[in-house]
Design an enzyme around this catalytic site. Structure first.
Site, PDB file in Angstrom:
ATOM      1  N   THR A  96     -48.472  65.039  80.291  1.00 21.55           N
ATOM      2  CA  THR A  96     -47.840  66.143  79.567  1.00 21.55           C
ATOM      3  C   THR A  96     -46.583  65.649  78.866  1.00 21.55           C
ATOM      4  O   THR A  96     -45.992  64.634  79.248  1.00 21.55           O
ATOM      5  CB  THR A  96     -47.412  67.273  80.520  1.00 21.55           C
ATOM      6  OG1 THR A  96     -46.300  66.820  81.316  1.00 21.55           O
ATOM      7  CG2 THR A  96     -48.533  67.708  81.436  1.00 21.55           C
ATOM      8  N   ASP A  97     -46.157  66.390  77.847  1.00 24.02           N
ATOM      9  CA  ASP A  97     -44.787  66.215  77.388  1.00 24.02           C
ATOM     10  C   ASP A  97     -43.884  66.736  78.507  1.00 24.02           C
ATOM     11  O   ASP A  97     -44.316  67.513  79.369  1.00 24.02           O
ATOM     12  CB  ASP A  97     -44.559  66.982  76.087  1.00 24.02           C
ATOM     13  CG  ASP A  97     -43.394  66.415  75.286  1.00 24.02           C
ATOM     14  OD1 ASP A  97     -42.549  65.719  75.876  1.00 24.02           O
ATOM     15  OD2 ASP A  97     -43.316  66.689  74.077  1.00 24.02           O
ATOM     16  N   TRP A  98     -42.626  66.321  78.478  1.00 24.27           N
ATOM     17  CA  TRP A  98     -41.729  66.638  79.597  1.00 24.27           C
ATOM     18  C   TRP A  98     -41.470  68.150  79.649  1.00 24.27           C
ATOM     19  O   TRP A  98     -40.886  68.728  78.741  1.00 24.27           O
ATOM     20  CB  TRP A  98     -40.438  65.847  79.453  1.00 24.27           C
ATOM     21  CG  TRP A  98     -40.455  64.549  80.200  1.00 24.27           C
ATOM     22  CD1 TRP A  98     -39.523  64.125  81.087  1.00 24.27           C
ATOM     23  CD2 TRP A  98     -41.438  63.500  80.155  1.00 24.27           C
ATOM     24  NE1 TRP A  98     -39.861  62.883  81.597  1.00 24.27           N
ATOM     25  CE2 TRP A  98     -41.039  62.482  81.051  1.00 24.27           C
ATOM     26  CE3 TRP A  98     -42.642  63.343  79.454  1.00 24.27           C
ATOM     27  CZ2 TRP A  98     -41.780  61.319  81.250  1.00 24.27           C
ATOM     28  CZ3 TRP A  98     -43.384  62.184  79.658  1.00 24.27           C
ATOM     29  CH2 TRP A  98     -42.950  61.189  80.541  1.00 24.27           C
TER      30      TRP A  98
ATOM     31  N   GLY B 272     -44.021  70.225  79.712  1.00 23.93           N
ATOM     32  CA  GLY B 272     -45.080  70.814  78.897  1.00 23.93           C
ATOM     33  C   GLY B 272     -46.279  71.342  79.653  1.00 23.93           C
ATOM     34  O   GLY B 272     -47.221  71.827  79.037  1.00 23.93           O
TER      35      GLY B 272
END
Length: 808
Positions: free
Chosen positions: A228-230, A232
């Site tokens: 994931t994006d941080w 996300g």
């Protein structure tokens, strides 16, 4: 499974823990069971590994690393070999600093010039994006570590990036927003891939069955891991089910227990969790670094990589205009250097990609090494945009005394940053006033632009020459001087179109999505695909870039997906040319852009030299994505192969006949007239619904409804609780204050756009799902009972975390 011996040793909770980070940048290790840890770090154009306390926004100082030109700059080189060398250097530095996964390159399509993160992305075109990203990934991974291209997918704005739903039709999704990722995955096999924050057609990207299962793993055969994006992750269980492996950063034991509970209640089959652990282990074990990372780069590495950054900047600078051979400077004329950017360069953007450079070349210091007969300099304007008559008058007086004036100007730091989109594409008024004033007293003006995004250039017709350095990294200053003086022949070509004004941009009325959705009504017509279709005038077309020499084209032959052309340097200087191949198809039944890039190559030629250039057309060069059949198809008929120096400088043409489907009846011209003409600046709801094949989802917030997990902090302005509305006022006031200072406050931007669920995802387990419920209960008007619940659940969560610590 490949690793049953390891997986069988792990408890259910340990397996669940592996699906999330251990802290901000590291994953869990279980040494006795054979599970190693890895370190992930930002690094699209330089390693950002922080010293001391870690954060995902780059607020704290990081270890020195080479600041290479940004992706928007490198893309102007159109040079896959160069970008692979930059990737190799990035990967080498990652190994030296103990980084297993480099979070880059950024691959999102530059749909609109106001996208706040455009400086981190390659192009408005998916073929250029995909080929360059693939080269960088190969370079990074040649060091035995992992690249992680991002952000998958349809992530084009920073405003409310965690919550706004990208509403896009399937054909546009495939042809524009996924094709670059497809090229990168299939040709370079990245070992990691990062999903975007946003939902796509109503489903969050990290748990999107169509994006992950159908396309990424299914059609493209992806073998790596998904992160994931941080902050996300939305539904952690659903993410794991659909193929996401790693939720970052740490969500602590509460995050792991979500998966444990899902297995125990039957929502998630343990065999599927085992499969994800097995897939993640397969990557982790491949990217281990033999020696522990250091806190600094080797001195030899710094020196070598500074030279690579310098070469990359040279190849990426674009000569936009050069009237009457104003450039290169001869060295005989007197010259004035004017501009604040002369003293303090703009060489990188702001946000998670910010690099602490190993050294930073400076124009003022370097100019003495060049053979100028006389160079005087002054600041000319204030960087913060405020008027300063004293500085302006000094610049005017100096300009009267010299033969030529070189003005260093461009976008300031506040203009482009992760976390916030631009509000316009103009340069600061005091910079424009400076150009006008100097032009009134000196006819020979050269502009040197810096910045990572498109700008309006109202002075373009009034000056002799313009070079654009974009954000050229720590060695950019020397490269700029090389171009100005002719030590280096410019060879950069624009990776994006420069419109005359923002009002010319096709999706100006649909960007950004302001509340629930971002509607991609412009469809296929992004960048040059729109401007060339409707024959709109532009300042500089896609692929444009001048040289100090001349090139001629001839000998075009086409055989299948192979194109051959002879390029000759007919000038007096050695130089490099970017050969661009476009495909054009006239059709009554399938709407298309008037031309689309399908291949390119950069070729270096000595004066008088000719070379035969062989190009392989892209996989889908003659295809369109047929949403009715859910596959790529070729429409039968004639296709024009166009070869040239830009999208509007076509030198050669050849027509081929191809077999394919009869597309009659696929699209009715009357129903899709907007898309057949390309006039998408005004797309009705009816036309967009026809393209989507379904009703347009609601785009506005229901301000009477309670706020939920997936609403953003920015929506607190209509919270029922006065506490919530006060928080909104405080955050917006602080943002306004930081903007006035001219320095973006990334923490505030992140919090403003953050969803309530991200409070849980970004606090390393200190806040769990129940506590987010309590926070929402407070802001929805139940202050006292909500606070009581929050305090109770805080201590319960602390107890869960401590129990986990005792079991570690």
């Amino acid at each position: 499974m490949k690793y049953p011996n390891i997986i069988n040793k792990l408890s259910l909770e340990q397996k669940a823990m592996l699906m999330s980070g251990k802290n901000t940048w590291e994953t869990w290790t279980f040494e006795e069971e054979g599970v190693p840890s890895i370190f992930l770090a930002d690094g699209p154009h330089g390693i950002r590994k922080q010293l001391g306390s870690a954060d995902h926004l780059g607020l704290n100082e990081s270890i020195q690393a080479t600041a290479f030109p940004t992706a928007a700059t490198l893309a102007n080189s159109w040079d896959v070999d160069l970008i692979e060398r930059v990737g190799e250097a990035l990967g080498r530095e990652a190994v030296e600093l103990g980084v297993n996964v480099l979070l880059g390159p950024g691959m999102n399509i530059k749909r609109n010039p106001m996208g706040g993160r455009n400086f981190e992305y390659f192009s408005e075109d998916p073929i250029l994006t995909g080929e360059l990203a693939s080269a960088m990934i190969k370079g990074i991974q040649s060091n035995g570590i992992a690249a992680s291209p991002k952000h998958y997918a349809v992530n084009s704005q920073e405003l409310r990036r965690m919550s706004v739903d990208s509403v896009v039709d399937e054909r546009t999704l495939r042809e524009i927003y996924l094709q670059g990722f497809e090229i990168a995955v299939e040709t370079s096999q990245p070992k990691f891939l990062m999903t975007s924050y946003n939902p796509v057609n109503g489903v969050y990207a990290n748990e999107h069955e169509h994006l992950l299962q159908d396309i990424l793993y299914g059609e493209w055969g992806y073998k790596g891991a998904v992160v994931t994006d941080w902050g996300g992750s939305n539904d952690h269980v659903e993410g794991v089910r659909q193929g996401s492996h790693l939720e970052m950063p740490a969500t602590g034991r509460p995050g792991a227990l979500e998966l444990v509970e899902a297995v125990q209640t039957g929502r998630l089959d343990e065999s599927l969790l085992d499969q994800r652990v097995d897939e993640l282990l397969d990557v982790l074990l491949q990217i281990q670094i033999p020696n522990p990372g250091k806190d600094s780069l080797e001195e030899a590495t710094k020196k070598t990589h500074h030279q690579i950054a310098y070469q990359a900047a040279q190849e990426s600078i674009v000569l936009l205009k050069n009237t009457n051979q104003a450039l290169p400077l001869s060295g005989k004329e007197s010259v004035a250097f004017i501009g604040d950017f002369l003293y303090e360069a703009r060489y990188q953007g702001a946000g998670s990609s910010t690099v602490n450079p190993t050294q930073l070349d400076n124009l003022i210091d370097l100019k003495e090494q060049y053979n100028f007969s006389e160079v005087q300099h002054t600041r000319g304007y204030r960087r913060d945009g405020k008027e300063d008559p004293g500085l302006l008058n000094e610049a005017i007086d100096l300009s009267k005394k010299v033969d030529k004036v070189v003005i260093f100007m461009g976008l300031t730091e506040i203009s482009e940053s992760e976390g916030i989109d631009r509000t316009h594409i103009r340069l600061e008024k005091n910079q424009l006033d400076l150009v006008k004033a100097i032009r009134s007293v000196n006819e020979h003006v050269v502009i040197v632009l810096s910045g990572g995004s498109v700008v309006e250039l109202p002075f373009a017709d009034d000056v002799d020459a313009i070079i654009h350095s974009y954000l050229s990294g720590q060695a950019g200053a020397r490269a700029i001087l090389d171009i100005l003086t002719g030590r280096c022949n410019p060879s950069g070509k624009l990776n994006e179109t420069y419109p005359l004004t923002y009002s010319d941009v096709p999706n100006e009325k649909y960007f950004p999505g302001l509340e629930l959705t971002a509607e991609y009504r412009d469809g296929l017509y992004v960048g040059y695909r729109y401007y060339d279709k409707v024959e709109a005038p532009v300042r500089y077309p896609f692929g444009h870039g001048l040289s100090y020499t001349r090139f001629a084209y001839g000998g075009l032959t086409v055989e299948g997906h192979r194109v051959q052309v002879t390029v000759s340097n007919t000038g007096d200087l050695a130089g490099s040319e970017v050969v661009q191949v476009y495909v054009q198809k006239a059709s009554e039944y399938v709407f298309r852009p008037v031309k689309e890039l399908v291949a390119f190559a950069k070729v270096h030629l000595e004066a008088g030299e000719s070379k035969v250039v062989n190009l392989e057309l892209s996989k889908h060069a003659f295809e369109f994505f047929n949403p009715q059949n859910n596959q790529w198809e070729v429409e039968a008929g004639a296709y024009d192969i166009l070869v040239g120096a830009s999208s509007r400088d076509i030198r050669l043409e050849e027509t081929v006949e191809l077999e394919g489907i009869d597309a009659k009846g696929l699209y009715h011209q009357t129903q899709f007239e907007t898309y057949f003409t390309g006039k998408v600046k005004e797309v009705s709801a009816e036309d967009f619904e026809a393209l989507l094949g379904r009703p347009i989802p609601e785009s506005h917030w229901d301000k009477k409804a309670p706020l939920t997990h997936n609403d953003s902090i920015s929506q607190l302005y209509y919270a029922k609780s006065p506490i919530g509305r006060l928080v909104y006022k405080v955050i917006t006031a602080l943002i306004e204050r930081s903007n006035k200072k001219g320095k973006p406050n990334l923490n505030l931007y992140f919090n403003y756009n953050m969803t309530f669920r991200a409070i849980q995802k970004m606090t390393l387990g200190m806040v769990n799902h129940a506590m987010v419920d309590d926070i929402l209960y407070i802001v929805n008007g139940h202050f006292f009972s909500g606070v009581g619940r929050l305090v109770k659940n805080y201590f319960l969560n602390q107890k869960v975390n401590k129990a986990g610590e005792s079991n570690d």
